[in-house]
Write a protein that holds these residues in place. Structure first.
Motif, short mmCIF file in Angstrom:
data_model
loop_
_atom_site.label_atom_id
_atom_site.label_comp_id
_atom_site.label_asym_id
_atom_site.label_seq_id
_atom_site.Cartn_x
_atom_site.Cartn_y
_atom_site.Cartn_z
N GLU A 1 -3.97 5.73 -0.23
CA GLU A 1 -5.50 5.14 -1.20
C GLU A 1 -6.69 5.55 -0.20
O GLU A 1 -7.21 5.95 -0.78
CB GLU A 1 -4.78 3.51 -1.05
CG GLU A 1 -3.97 3.00 -2.38
CD GLU A 1 -2.76 3.17 -1.86
OE1 GLU A 1 -1.64 2.82 -2.55
OE2 GLU A 1 -2.70 2.77 -0.55
N VAL A 2 -6.78 5.11 0.87
CA VAL A 2 -8.13 5.10 1.37
C VAL A 2 -8.42 6.89 1.28
O VAL A 2 -9.69 7.10 1.03
CB VAL A 2 -8.50 4.68 2.81
CG1 VAL A 2 -9.76 4.80 3.50
CG2 VAL A 2 -8.22 3.15 2.21
N TYR B 1 -4.49 -2.19 0.21
CA TYR B 1 -5.13 -0.79 0.93
C TYR B 1 -4.27 -0.05 1.83
O TYR B 1 -3.66 -1.08 2.55
CB TYR B 1 -5.73 -0.77 1.18
CG TYR B 1 -6.75 -0.37 0.27
CD1 TYR B 1 -7.36 0.48 -0.71
CD2 TYR B 1 -8.51 -2.01 -0.10
CE1 TYR B 1 -8.29 0.19 -1.12
CE2 TYR B 1 -9.00 -1.48 -0.58
CZ TYR B 1 -9.35 -0.78 -1.97
OH TYR B 1 -10.23 -0.88 -2.88
N PHE C 1 -6.98 -4.64 -4.76
CA PHE C 1 -6.96 -4.27 -3.90
C PHE C 1 -7.50 -4.69 -2.98
O PHE C 1 -9.21 -4.54 -2.90
CB PHE C 1 -6.58 -2.84 -3.41
CG PHE C 1 -5.59 -2.16 -4.55
CD1 PHE C 1 -4.85 -1.72 -3.66
CD2 PHE C 1 -5.56 -2.24 -5.36
CE1 PHE C 1 -3.76 -1.00 -4.08
CE2 PHE C 1 -4.51 -1.36 -6.58
CZ PHE C 1 -3.15 -1.15 -5.50
N GLY D 1 0.65 -1.44 -0.12
CA GLY D 1 -0.34 -0.19 0.17
C GLY D 1 0.98 1.42 0.50
O GLY D 1 2.03 0.77 -0.01
#
Length: 334
Positions: A144-145, A140, A188, A106
């Motif tokens: 990314e989040v 993740y 992912f 990630g």
């Protein structure tokens, strides 16, 4: 005079006879095995198949090879360098890992300019690895989040420009309609267990989350992202994309290892692997709890110092694993 000359001639004949017999006995017959009749061609050190021996214990036959790399933060040159160190790409950035598994933990995005290039690279490698019998796994990261949820505080101006502006970047990250958002959502997960022996997550896996099981964790994350619920508990501080409790030795090393062992027991694995907490002061993989927990975020991007390191796990025929750290200067047991 004739008699001494005859004696010398006879002596020469005898010497030549014994020499011929000795040399002919050292030449293998055609029925000999190929390994004795011709030397094996050595693999050049720059070949993807080459692996410098570490010790006698590393000479056993391995059923599978897993390599893992940490946070990349939009730095394409460093990404290519670390994947070549892992021997899973060639000089043209195509998959050369055969049946190997590559895990990236990630935070591909933010702090650099190369977001599009790196996500496209992993998408290409994912397809090429599958064709070769290998696998590319992405989990993740908190970044990314954050980007999926609209938290763009670490996005660079070069990154915005590569998408053609802020609005086009926002459209690309939409998980339902955007090309990049859909790519990430489809490929992912928040955690990954490799063949029952190693669990990978971006942040630290806490016992409370591990007890839910990997399938439940991945389902919760996918559901929260699809419904745009970025305040879901799984995305909060103790969740597996944010926690640093093990890496920071909260409560001391003994307490940390006790909790690590709880996670290992809950998931039935031998070790936990995290990124997220950059080891940029040492540039080395952190390993504690007798190898039961490791941090592989060594600060690969130039933003964090440009350190290169790869975790390598060799799955042995007897069900055990041999674990190494690969650095530009060599390979070390961890």
């Amino acid at each position: 005079m004739l008699r001494p000359l005859l004696f010398v001639a006879l002596l020469c004949v005898l010497v030549m006879y014994y020499r011929q017999g000795s040399s002919s006995s050292s030449v293998p017959s055609r029925s000999s095995s190929s390994s004795s009749s011709s030397p094996r061609r050595k693999t050049p050190p720059d070949s993807p198949a080459y692996q410098k021996p570490f010790s006698s214990s590393d000479q056993t036959t391995h059923a599978n090879r897993v390599v893992a790399v940490g946070d990349l933060h939009s730095d394409l040159p460093q990404t290519l360098a670390v994947l070549r160190l892992a021997k899973v790409i060639d000089n043209d950035a195509n998959w050369s890992g055969g049946r190997d598994t590559l895990v990236q933990t990630g935070d591909i995005v933010d702090r650099g300019p190369d977001t599009i290039a790196i996500y496209n690279l992993f998408d290409k490698l994912r397809s090429q690895a599958k064709e070769a019998g290998g696998q590319v796994v992405n989990v993740y990261g908190n970044h990314e989040v954050m980007n999926l949820g609209g938290d763009l505080r670490y996005v660079t101006e070069e990154d915005y420009a590569s998408f053609g502006g802020r609005e086009k970047r926002k459209q690309a990250w939409n998980v339902k309609t955007g090309w990049l958002g859909k790519m990430i959502y489809d490929n992912f997960n928040i955690t990954h267990v490799q063949n029952g022996h190693t669990v990978f997550s971006h942040g630290d896996m806490e016992p409370e989350w591990a007890r839910l099981g990997v399938d439940t964790l991945n389902h919760l994350a996918r559901e929260a992202i699809w419904t745009s619920n970025y305040y879901a508990p799984i995305f909060q501080g103790s969740g597996p994309i944010w926690s640093r409790s093990h890496a920071m030795l909260e409560g001391g090393e003994e307490e940390t290892c006790r909790r690590v062992n709880e996670v290992k027991t809950a998931l039935g694995v031998n070790r936990l692997i995290s990124g997220h907490t950059p080891q940029y002061q040492t540039g080395k993989i952190l390993s504690i709890c007798d190898g039961g927990y490791m941090v592989i975020d060594v600060g690969i991007s130039r933003y964090y110092g440009g350190h290169l390191a790869v975790l390598e796990i060799l799955e042995n025929d007897d069900g055990t694993q041999s674990v190494y750290a690969l650095y530009p200067g060599g390979k070390r047991l961890v």
